[in-house]
Design an enzyme around this catalytic site. Structure first.
Site, PDB file in Angstrom:
ATOM      1  N   GLY A  94       3.106   7.561   3.976  1.00 55.35           N
ATOM      2  CA  GLY A  94       4.203   6.618   3.833  1.00 55.35           C
ATOM      3  C   GLY A  94       3.823   5.408   3.003  1.00 55.35           C
ATOM      4  O   GLY A  94       2.691   5.300   2.520  1.00 55.35           O
TER       5      GLY A  94
ATOM      6  N   VAL B  49       3.500   1.226   2.708  1.00 57.26           N
ATOM      7  CA  VAL B  49       3.236   0.079   3.577  1.00 57.26           C
ATOM      8  C   VAL B  49       3.818  -1.188   2.957  1.00 57.26           C
ATOM      9  O   VAL B  49       3.630  -1.442   1.756  1.00 57.26           O
ATOM     10  CB  VAL B  49       1.716  -0.103   3.795  1.00 57.26           C
TER      11      VAL B  49
ATOM     12  N   LYS C 211       4.490   0.230   8.095  1.00 56.10           N
ATOM     13  CA  LYS C 211       4.427   1.495   7.371  1.00 56.10           C
ATOM     14  C   LYS C 211       5.672   2.311   7.653  1.00 56.10           C
ATOM     15  O   LYS C 211       6.024   2.564   8.807  1.00 56.10           O
ATOM     16  CB  LYS C 211       3.187   2.254   7.816  1.00 56.10           C
TER      17      LYS C 211
ATOM     18  N   ASP D   3      -8.841  11.673   6.721  1.00 58.09           N
ATOM     19  CA  ASP D   3      -8.655  11.087   5.393  1.00 58.09           C
ATOM     20  C   ASP D   3      -9.458   9.791   5.288  1.00 58.09           C
ATOM     21  O   ASP D   3      -8.919   8.732   4.999  1.00 58.09           O
ATOM     22  CB  ASP D   3      -7.168  10.844   5.125  1.00 58.09           C
TER      23      ASP D   3
ATOM     24  N   GLY E 238       0.824  -1.193   0.000  1.00 60.29           N
ATOM     25  CA  GLY E 238       0.000   0.000   0.000  1.00 60.29           C
ATOM     26  C   GLY E 238       0.860   1.245   0.000  1.00 60.29           C
ATOM     27  O   GLY E 238       2.057   1.189   0.299  1.00 60.29           O
ATOM     28  N   ARG E 239       0.240   2.362  -0.337  1.00 59.78           N
ATOM     29  CA  ARG E 239       1.003   3.587  -0.452  1.00 59.78           C
ATOM     30  C   ARG E 239       0.047   4.721  -0.096  1.00 59.78           C
ATOM     31  O   ARG E 239      -1.065   4.764  -0.630  1.00 59.78           O
ATOM     32  CB  ARG E 239       1.481   3.715  -1.891  1.00 59.78           C
ATOM     33  N   GLY E 240       0.401   5.560   0.813  1.00 54.95           N
ATOM     34  CA  GLY E 240      -0.485   6.653   1.195  1.00 54.95           C
ATOM     35  C   GLY E 240       0.269   7.955   1.311  1.00 54.95           C
ATOM     36  O   GLY E 240       1.471   8.014   1.020  1.00 54.95           O
TER      37      GLY E 240
END
Ligand SMILES: *[C@@H]1O[C@H](CO)[C@@H](O)[C@H](O)[C@H]1NC(C)=O
Ligand SMILES: *[C@@H]1O[C@H](CO)[C@@H](O)[C@H](O)[C@H]1NC(C)=O
Ligand SMILES: *[C@@H]1O[C@H](CO)[C@@H](O)[C@H](O)[C@H]1NC(C)=O
Ligand SMILES: *[C@@H]1O[C@H](CO)[C@@H](O)[C@H](O)[C@H]1NC(C)=O
Ligand SMILES: *[C@@H]1O[C@H](CO)[C@@H](O)[C@H](O)[C@H]1NC(C)=O
Ligand SMILES: *[C@@H]1O[C@H](CO)[C@@H](O)[C@H](O)[C@H]1NC(C)=O
Length: 805
Positions: free
Chosen positions: A534, A536, A550, A642, A529-531
């Site tokens: 950062g 993950v 993360k 968010d 994952g990417r947010g």
């Protein structure tokens, strides 16, 4: 008295206390303290255990090198999380060296401090031999061995807790602890009053007042009787509490035989706790006050108490006052600057909906604000006044003026129909003070309620080892003394080295090293994952647990702040929040370790056939519960900011868990919460509330808005900006589109629900239920934040819908 002098009464070889892992022999190995022998503070194995092993009596650490002789529930056994039910010397702790509890041959039980002074004694005397035993009820009893006469028992002298079958009578009372961590006598008392009525009293250093039953009620009106002078109250094992003044209550789980305790907590509330077994956590099954701000002196002098449901009370100082001792709200607040009492020019600051109970010098009916000011100005010692409507629905609804000499028992509730006017010098910097600034801090200790359930850790293992160790060497008495001492030194040093993480360890939340996490993620190879904050990675921890790790982009923050924030976020514990297992703060690296979620994010599953209407409703409800928890707990500032399908993760049963919460605070610490910089990292287009765009104050209602959008997305299968809806370009947002369809519906057709729902999800839905869900979502996306419900209200509405269909 022919009993030979027995030095060692502990059958160390045959009866290792609690340390024995195979506990099947518990029933035989309870220990009795015989005449002429003693329990030493230096020996952790010097404890008495009740035959059923539920209770243990021994020395309990209450501070640095300070111990009290106490009785506690054997489980949980970690030294800092025990549930203490009685203490002999709560106000005079003894030294950790050379102190002991001895049963003298005269029949007197004494506690000596450091081999010298006697700090506590049972003051008993017996010609025949006696022994000390801990009964299954938790009662520590000094009894003669031949004719079994009770010389003394702990049940007669409670501290802050009554156990089932322990009577409270005319000679006994409960006194609260000073604080959650300080066991010395506090200011709250439960006892029978001179009129035979059982009361709760605040008995502070300066004033005292009874506050339960409510002070303005006659005992008759409160359902109490003052005629029965037997003065006895008793709780039974099933949860029935009966007092001779005709006060009775039944616990919420009445009828079952559970472990129970009635404790007068440090915050002045009387609570009945119960738990199913030693592994369970204590739950409150009755309490005297649901609104804890009504407890007198809840926050100490010169402060205001506010009640937050699901958390409890929060305290704040009045403007111009500062907290006396941040670790102890009961001491309240003191003036920031000492002003001369003959200050001529004063003004009044209005504190809306604030009440200060008591300490009036008279009351004045039908007084205007100006008239009341006059009254207060005439006396230099008038600290302010309340102007309130006493008879709410009375035709003669006139304001009353109550000028005050002391500012005690302050609390605020929106229901209070009146205001408080605080007298301050004209030179005060607070004259433009507004009610919003009544920032309500959490009492540091109360946050403890949020802790996770205790998870056994290494620390516990070493304690067991210590006990085992002591057991083994006990055979050689003298050697043991030396070795235990050496071991203690060793273990103390060990603890110091890790003290920074001690609290976290105790809650099953740990710190990882960077190399550990590097290895777990195989050098950050598998990105899941990417947010905004950062990337993950998937990782496998040493204990084979699969984790989501993360790595934060912005690692510029100081370590102390990072740790403070992480421990706060780590304490959040809710089934609809992703669980944080730990963190890493080595050098410049800042990483967070979470549980891994099998099904991935809601975003990934949105168009999946697996996600039927039932699951979608469940996800909507679970997400709402998670957000409600974030908003309503003491950590009110934990806005998610968010909320979007990417941040809602699903476990194997499609139960949703929110991720990425609390990071807004983690990252913005030290910077002011400026919306401009804030919005750069927070929020995702399409889910962002209008406040972000119009630069309005950011409150928990931004999450409510985003939540509404997510629900609409789940229902319609359309993306919030509607840019990618199969070719037909629409110049409106999802929210506008749904609103339009609904409003157009009454005119054209009533099929708007069918028109907006995603046909791909199927038609297997309960129309009423779905309509209800959409209705709630539309309320959440109201333009004006005040028109949106709170997340708690959303949960209530959804539960209502669920139960009615
Ligand atoms: C507990 O509170 C009492 C009373 O304020 C104080 O004297 C004592 O030092 C405190 N003990 C600890 C361990 O903080
Ligand atoms: C005690 O309470 C019961 C039930 O509430 C009531 O019927 C009875 O009259 C009370 N007794 C006294 C002495 O007030
Ligand atoms: C509760 O306890 C009291 C006193 O022991 C007893 O008189 C009463 O009957 C009990 N109530 C119930 C419902 O068991
Ligand atoms: C007074 O209270 C006790 C304990 O609740 C009860 O046993 C006794 O019968 C009561 N006496 C009267 C006169 O009501
Ligand atoms: C408590 O937990 C332990 C291990 O987790 C288990 O062996 C034991 O049976 C449990 N006791 C009860 C009463 O549930
Ligand atoms: C309250 O005072 C005003 C004048 O100060 C008077 O006109 C009014 O009648 C009074 N109301 C009552 C209910 O006494």
């Amino acid at each position: 008295m022919a009993t030979p002098f027995i030095l060692i009464v502990f059958c160390l070889i045959t009866s290792p206390p609690s340390a024995s892992s195979s506990s099947s022999t518990h029933h035989n190995d309870y220990i009795t303290l015989n005449e002429g022998s003693s329990l030493s503070v230096e020996r952790p194995d010097h404890v008495l255990i009740s035959p059923n092993a539920i209770f243990t009596a021994g020395f309990y650490p209450v501070g640095e090198n300070a111990y009290s002789f106490a009785i506690w529930f054997t489980e949980p056994s970690c030294s800092n999380c025990r549930t203490v039910v009685w203490m002999a010397n709560r106000d005079a702790p003894i030294n950790g060296r050379n102190s002991k509890l001895s049963l003298l041959k005269t029949g007197n039980l004494i506690l000596t401090d450091a081999g010298k002074s006697v700090v506590w004694a049972s003051n008993t005397f017996s010609l025949s031999s006696s022994s000390l035993q801990l009964y299954d009820t938790g009662n520590l009893v000094l009894i003669t061995t031949t004719n079994r006469v009770i010389l003394w028992q702990s049940f007669d002298a409670p501290t802050d807790t009554l156990l089932p079958l322990q009577p409270l009578n005319r000679d006994s009372l409960l006194v609260s602890s000073r604080s959650l961590t300080n066991f010395s006598s506090g200011f709250y008392k439960l006892a029978f009053d001179d009129d035979n009525v059982l009361r709760l009293v605040y008995d502070g250093p300066e004033v005292s007042s009874a506050f339960w039953p409510a002070h303005w009620l006659l005992s008759r009106e409160a359902g109490r009787s003052s005629y029965n002078s037997s003065r006895i109250a008793l709780l039974d094992a099933f949860g029935n509490f009966t007092s001779s003044d005709n006060f009775t209550f039944f616990s919420a789980d009445y009828g079952v035989q559970l472990q129970r305790r009635l404790t007068l907590d440090f915050d002045g509330n009387l609570r009945l706790y119960s738990r199913e077994n030693e592994n369970g956590s204590w739950v409150i099954s009755w309490q005297a006050f649901a609104q804890p701000c009504k407890i007198h002196a809840a926050c100490g002098p010169n402060s205001v108490c506010k009640y937050v449901p699901s958390f409890g009370r929060k305290c704040s100082c009045l403007p111009g006052y500062k907290i006396k001792n941040p670790a102890d709200w009961s001491l309240g607040c003191e003036p920031e600057i000492l002003v001369s009492s003959v200050e001529t020019e004063v003004i009044f600051i209005r504190l809306p909906h604030v009440e200060m109970y008591g300490y009036d010098f008279g009351y004045f009916e039908n007084y205007t604000l100006e008239m009341c000011k006059e009254v207060c100005l005439r006396r230099y010692d008038c600290k302010g006044f309340a102007l309130k409507y006493v008879f709410q629905n009375h035709p003669d609804n006139v304001p009353y003026c109550f000028p005050k000499l002391q500012l005690l028992n302050g609390y605020t509730t929106p229901n209070f129909r009146g205001d408080f006017y605080l007298k301050v010098p004209k030179t005060s910097p607070y004259k433009d003070w507004s009610a919003k600034e009544l920032t309500l801090d959490c009492p540091a200790e109360a946050t403890k309620q949020l802790e996770r359930r205790y998870v056994k850790t290494d620390g516990n293992r070493s304690e067991k080892f210590l006990l085992g160790f002591v057991t083994a060497v006990g055979i050689v008495e003298i050697l043991a003394m030396v070795l235990v001492w050496l071991y203690f030194i060793g273990s103390r040093q060990k603890r110091d080295a890790t003290s920074e993480d001690y609290f976290l360890v105790a809650t099953g939340f740990r710190r990882f090293t960077y190399s550990e996490l590097k290895a777990a993620t195989r050098n950050f190879s598998e990105e899941i994952g990417r947010g905004a904050t950062g990337i993950v990675y998937k990782g496998i921890l040493d204990d084979q647990r699969v984790a989501a790790i993360k790595r934060l982009h912005d690692a510029s923050e100081g370590k102390a702040e990072f740790l403070a924030e992480v421990s706060t976020v780590g304490k959040l514990n809710h089934m609809n929040l992703i669980e944080m297992w730990g963190y890493c703060a080595d050098e410049k690296h800042r990483l967070l370790v979470y549980e891994n979620m099998e099904k991935g994010s809601l975003a990934k599953n949105l168009s999946s056939m697996e996600l039927d209407w039932k699951k979608r409703f469940k996800i909507a409800l679970g997400t709402a519960k998670g957000l409600a928890y974030l908003h309503e707990e003491c950590l009110e500032w934990v806005l998610h900011c968010d909320v979007k399908p990417q941040n809602i993760l699903l476990d194997a049963n499609y139960e949703p868990k929110l991720s990425d919460f609390g990071l807004s605070r983690l990252l913005s610490r030290g910077h002011e919460l400026h919306k401009s910089s804030f919005s750069m990292i927070r929020g995702t287009r399409g889910y962002m509330a209008p406040e972000w765009i119009f630069n309005l104050p950011i409150t928990s209602k931004v999450d409510v808005y985003s939540y509404g959008v997510v629900v609409l997305e789940m229902v319609t299968g359309r993306s919030p900006s509607m840019a990618d809806n199969g070719g037909e370009v629409e110049h409106k947002t999802l929210v506008e589109w749904v609103k339009e369809k609904k409003h157009g519906a009454s005119a054209r057709s009533s099929y708007w629900v069918e028109e907006i729902t995603n046909p791909a999800t199927g038609t297997d839905y309960d129309r009423k239920k779905l309509e209800g869900l959409i209705g709630v979502a539309l309320k959440c996306v109201e333009e004006s934040k005040d028109a949106r419900p709170t997340m708690n209200q959303v949960v209530e509405m959804l539960l209502e819908i669920e139960n009615h269909h």
